[in-house]
Write a protein that holds these residues in place. Structure first.
Motif, PDB file in Angstrom:
ATOM      1  N   LEU A 129       0.930  -1.206  -0.107  1.00 54.77           N
ATOM      2  CA  LEU A 129       0.029  -0.145  -0.332  1.00 54.77           C
ATOM      3  C   LEU A 129       0.944   1.273  -0.132  1.00 54.77           C
ATOM      4  O   LEU A 129       0.616   2.121  -0.911  1.00 54.77           O
ATOM      5  CB  LEU A 129      -0.818  -0.002   1.390  1.00 54.77           C
ATOM      6  CG  LEU A 129      -2.136  -0.974   1.344  1.00 54.77           C
ATOM      7  CD1 LEU A 129      -2.608  -0.921   2.673  1.00 54.77           C
ATOM      8  CD2 LEU A 129      -3.119  -0.686   0.305  1.00 54.77           C
ATOM      9  N   ARG A 138      -1.115   4.416  -0.941  1.00 54.09           N
ATOM     10  CA  ARG A 138      -2.413   4.290  -0.291  1.00 54.09           C
ATOM     11  C   ARG A 138      -2.385   3.663   1.108  1.00 54.09           C
ATOM     12  O   ARG A 138      -3.328   2.714   1.245  1.00 54.09           O
ATOM     13  CB  ARG A 138      -3.034   3.119  -1.407  1.00 54.09           C
ATOM     14  CG  ARG A 138      -3.650   3.636  -2.788  1.00 54.09           C
ATOM     15  CD  ARG A 138      -3.924   2.255  -3.510  1.00 54.09           C
ATOM     16  NE  ARG A 138      -4.755   1.474  -3.038  1.00 54.09           N
ATOM     17  CZ  ARG A 138      -4.920   0.206  -3.447  1.00 54.09           C
ATOM     18  NH1 ARG A 138      -4.346  -0.387  -4.558  1.00 54.09           N
ATOM     19  NH2 ARG A 138      -5.634  -0.668  -2.748  1.00 54.09           N
ATOM     20  N   ASN A 167      -3.293   2.758   4.381  1.00 55.41           N
ATOM     21  CA  ASN A 167      -4.549   2.656   5.103  1.00 55.41           C
ATOM     22  C   ASN A 167      -4.564   1.736   6.193  1.00 55.41           C
ATOM     23  O   ASN A 167      -4.525   0.358   5.998  1.00 55.41           O
ATOM     24  CB  ASN A 167      -5.609   2.114   4.059  1.00 55.41           C
ATOM     25  CG  ASN A 167      -6.860   2.352   4.604  1.00 55.41           C
ATOM     26  OD1 ASN A 167      -7.266   2.065   6.071  1.00 55.41           O
ATOM     27  ND2 ASN A 167      -7.962   2.923   3.797  1.00 55.41           N
TER      28      ASN A 167
END
Ligand SMILES: Nc1ncnc2c1ncn2[C@@H]1O[C@H](COP(=O)(O)OP(=O)(O)OP(=O)(O)O)[C@@H](O)[C@H]1O
Ligand SMILES: [Mg+2]
Length: 236
Positions: free
Chosen positions: A99, A104, A106
Motif C-alpha cells: 500500500l 495508498r 490505510n
C-alpha cells in the motif's frame, strides 16, 4: 481475463514450459495441479510478469502484455510465493508495504487484512519470528490488502495444518465471491483443488495436459496422465 498463446520458456537448453493456448476466466478460482517440476511456479511467474517468456504472447483482457508489463497492469495482480519472503520488521509493516509503495496507506485496511487471515493481535510481532504457517498467512494478508483483480497463489497452504488450511480456503472462497477476485492457485493437493476451484489445469513436463471444469476433470478426465495423477498413481 488472461490468455497465453504459444508460450515457451527455456532455461539454457532446457525447455520447462510449452503452452500452446491457455485461457483463465475472470471471476473464477482456477486450480493448477501437476507433479513437481511441471512448470507451475514458472507459469505463475510469467503471468505475473516476473519472467520473460522465451517466446509467445500473453493477453490481459484482450490486450497484448509487453515485457516488463506496464506498472498499471502489474498492480492489478499480486502473487504469493511458494516460499513467503517477509521483511525483518513488524507484521504490520510487512502487510502495509504494498500500500505504501502505491501511496495508498490505510491503517484500517491493514488491520482488517491481518484479522481476515486470523492473526489479529500479531501486528507488532517481528515477521521473522512467525511460524511457517503464520508467515504464509501474513504473506497472504499482504497480497489481499492490495485488493488485486487477479491473485496468483503458489501453494499457499503447503505448510499449514488442516485447521489453518480450512481457514485459508474459506477466506479464498469469500474473496472470490464477495470481491469477484480471480484466483489462480497452484496446489499439490487434489482435494484442495476439488474443494475450492471451479476449473482445474493439469500440467506435466511443461505442458498443459488438461483443463476443464473441476467436476468434469475429476469424474471424467480426458487424459490418462490426469487420471493417474488423480488416482494418486503418479509419483510427485
Ligand atoms: N531459474 C531457473 N533456472 C533453471 N531451471 C529452472 C529455473 N526455474 C525453474 N527451473 C526448472 O524448471 C522446471 C519447472 O520448475 P517449476 O518451479 O516451475 O516447477 P513446479 O511445477 O512449480 O514444481 P514444484 O511443484 O516442485 O514447485 C524445473 O525443472 C526447474 O528445475
Ligand atoms: Mg513450484
Amino acid at each position: 481475463m488472461i490468455e497465453l498463446k504459444n508460450i515457451v520458456k527455456s532455461y539454457g537448453e532446457k525447455e520447462v514450459l510449452n503452452i500452446e493456448s491457455l485461457k483463465i476466466s475472470r471471476g473464477k478460482i482456477c486450480g493448477i495441479m501437476g507433479p513437481s517440476g511441471a512448470g507451475k511456479s514458472t507459469l505463475l511467474r510469467i503471468i505475473n510478469g516476473l519472467e520473460k517468456p522465451t517466446s509467445g504472447s500473453i493477453y490481459f483482457d484482450g490486450k497484448k502484455v509487453s515485457f516488463p508489463p506496464e506498472l498499471s497492469l502489474r498492480r492489478r495482480m499480486t502473487m504469493v510465493f511458494q516460499k513467503p519472503v517477509l521483511f525483518s520488521t513488524t507484521v504490520y509493516n510487512n502487510v502495509i508495504y504494498g500500500l505504501k509503495v502505491r501511496g495508498r496507506e490505510n491503517r484500517q485496511k491493514v488491520l482488517q487484512a491481518i484479522e481476515f487471515v486470523g492473526l489479529k493481535g500479531m501486528e507488532k510481532r517481528n515477521a521473522l519470528s512467525l511460524s511457517g504457517g503464520e508467515a504464509q498467512r501474513i504473506a497472504l494478508a499482504r497480497a489481499i490488502v492490495l485488493e488485486p483483480e487477479l491473485l496468483l497463489l503458489d501453494e499457499p497452504t503447503a505448510n499449514l495444518d488442516p485447521a489453518n488450511v480450512e481457514i485459508i480456503e474459506n477466506l479464498l472462497l469469500e474473496l472470490n465471491s464477495k470481491k469477484n477476485t480471480t484466483i489462480l492457485i497452484v496446489t499439490h493437493n487434489i482435494f484442495q483443488a476439488k474443494r475450492i476451484s471451479e476449473e482445474v489445469v493439469f500440467m506435466k513436463n511443461g505442458f498443459v495436459i488438461e483443463k476443464g471444469p473441476t467436476n468434469k476433470v475429476f469424474s471424467r478426465p480426458s487424459a490418462s496422465q490426469t487420471a493417474a495423477f488423480i488416482k494418486g498413481e503418479m509419483i510427485f
